[in-house]
Design an enzyme around this catalytic site. Structure first.
Site, PDB file in Angstrom:
ATOM      1  N   GLY A 174      43.147  52.888   2.230  1.00  0.00           N
ATOM      2  CA  GLY A 174      41.739  52.628   2.505  1.00  0.00           C
ATOM      3  C   GLY A 174      41.471  51.340   3.255  1.00  0.00           C
ATOM      4  O   GLY A 174      40.534  51.257   4.039  1.00  0.00           O
TER       5      GLY A 174
ATOM      6  N   HIS B 107      26.351  63.279  17.380  1.00  0.00           N
ATOM      7  CA  HIS B 107      26.828  63.510  18.746  1.00  0.00           C
ATOM      8  C   HIS B 107      27.051  62.200  19.507  1.00  0.00           C
ATOM      9  O   HIS B 107      26.335  61.225  19.319  1.00  0.00           O
ATOM     10  CB  HIS B 107      25.841  64.394  19.516  1.00  0.00           C
ATOM     11  CG  HIS B 107      24.500  63.735  19.695  1.00  0.00           C
ATOM     12  ND1 HIS B 107      24.220  62.914  20.757  1.00  0.00           N
ATOM     13  CD2 HIS B 107      23.391  63.758  18.919  1.00  0.00           C
ATOM     14  CE1 HIS B 107      22.986  62.461  20.653  1.00  0.00           C
ATOM     15  NE2 HIS B 107      22.453  62.960  19.534  1.00  0.00           N
TER      16      HIS B 107
ATOM     17  N   HIS C 134      36.530  52.603   9.071  1.00  0.00           N
ATOM     18  CA  HIS C 134      36.386  53.402   7.846  1.00  0.00           C
ATOM     19  C   HIS C 134      34.901  53.600   7.578  1.00  0.00           C
ATOM     20  O   HIS C 134      34.169  52.636   7.364  1.00  0.00           O
ATOM     21  CB  HIS C 134      37.040  52.659   6.673  1.00  0.00           C
ATOM     22  CG  HIS C 134      37.031  53.415   5.392  1.00  0.00           C
ATOM     23  ND1 HIS C 134      37.780  53.033   4.327  1.00  0.00           N
ATOM     24  CD2 HIS C 134      36.365  54.524   4.992  1.00  0.00           C
ATOM     25  CE1 HIS C 134      37.588  53.863   3.302  1.00  0.00           C
ATOM     26  NE2 HIS C 134      36.712  54.775   3.706  1.00  0.00           N
TER      27      HIS C 134
END
Length: 196
Positions: free
Chosen positions: A53, A120, A129
Site C-alpha cells: 500500500g 473520463h 494510490h
C-alpha cells in the site's frame, strides 16, 4: 486483497514475499516464500503482483522487479469496471467495484482501491494510490506517488501534484502543488511533506 483478486481471476498464487516476516509463515493461508533475495533466485519462474500500500515502498519493489527482469502483473478485480479505451500500466491493481472510465490513463504501479471512481480523461501518475471510495471528476491529473485518502474527491479539471497526500473526505476544488498534505472541505494545505 491483491492475492484475493488473483485467485478470483483464476490465477495460481504461490505465496508472498515479505522482508519483515519469517519465511514459512502463512498469510491468507499462503506461505511467505522469503524476501527480495528469494526473488533474485526464482525470478525466471514467477510473476509478481504488487501488494504494497505504501507508495514509495511499492515503487522500490517495482524497480527491483524491473532490474531483475521479473514480469509485473496488472490485476483487475472481476467486479471492477474498466473502459475499453482506458490505459493501465504494468503492476497496476484495480480493486473490487472500482470504475475507470473512457480514455483514463493509469501509470505503472498505481492502486485504484475498492469503489474508487476515475472519470473520463483522468491521468493517474506512477505509484499513486486512490483509497476506497476516492472520486475523481473528469480530466483530473494526479501526480506520481500521490495518495488520496478514503472518500477524497477531486473536482473536474483539477490537478494534484506529485508526492502529495489528500486527507480522507477532503474535496479538492483547486489545483494542489507537489509534496504537500491537504485536508478539509475545501481542501487546504496543512503542511509540506518531508523529502524521502
Amino acid at each position: 486483497m491483491v492475492a484475493d483478486i488473483a485467485l478470483a481471476r483464476g490465477m495460481t498464487v504461490a505465496g508472498f514475499l515479505d522482508d519483515r516476516a519469517l519465511e514459512g509463515q502463512r498469510v491468507f493461508d499462503l506461505p511467505i516464500l522469503g524476501g527480495p533475495a528469494w526473488l533474485e533466485v526464482c525470478r525466471s519462474e514467477v510473476s509478481v503482483a504488487l501488494g504494497i500500500g505504501e507508495n514509495r515502498a511499492r515503487c522500490r519493489i517495482y524497480k527491483l522487479c524491473e532490474r531483475l527482469g521479473v514480469t509485473l502483473v496488472t490485476l483487475i478485480h472481476p467486479t471492477a469496471t474498466v473502459a475499453a479505451s482506458a490505459q493501465l500500466g504494468a503492476g497496476v491493481v484495480v480493486m473490487a467495484q472500482a470504475v475507470i472510465n473512457p480514455d483514463a490513463r493509469v501509470a505503472n504501479g498505481a492502486i485504484i482501491n475498492s469503489g474508487a471512481i476515475v472519470e473520463h480523461d483522468c491521468e493517474i501518475g506512477a505509484f499513486a494510490h486512490l483509497s476506497p471510495n476516492a472520486t475523481l471528476g473528469g480530466n483530473v491529473r494526479v501526480g506520481a506517488l500521490t495518495h488520496l485518502g478514503l472518500a477524497a474527491s477531486v473536482l473536474p479539471g483539477k490537478a494534484v501534484g506529485e508526492e502529495t497526500v489528500v486527507g480522507a473526505g477532503a474535496v479538492v476544488t483547486s489545483d494542489v502543488p507537489s509534496r504537500v498534505v491537504v485536508a478539509g472541505v475545501p481542501a487546504r494545505i496543512q503542511r509540506q511533506r518531508e523529502e524521502p
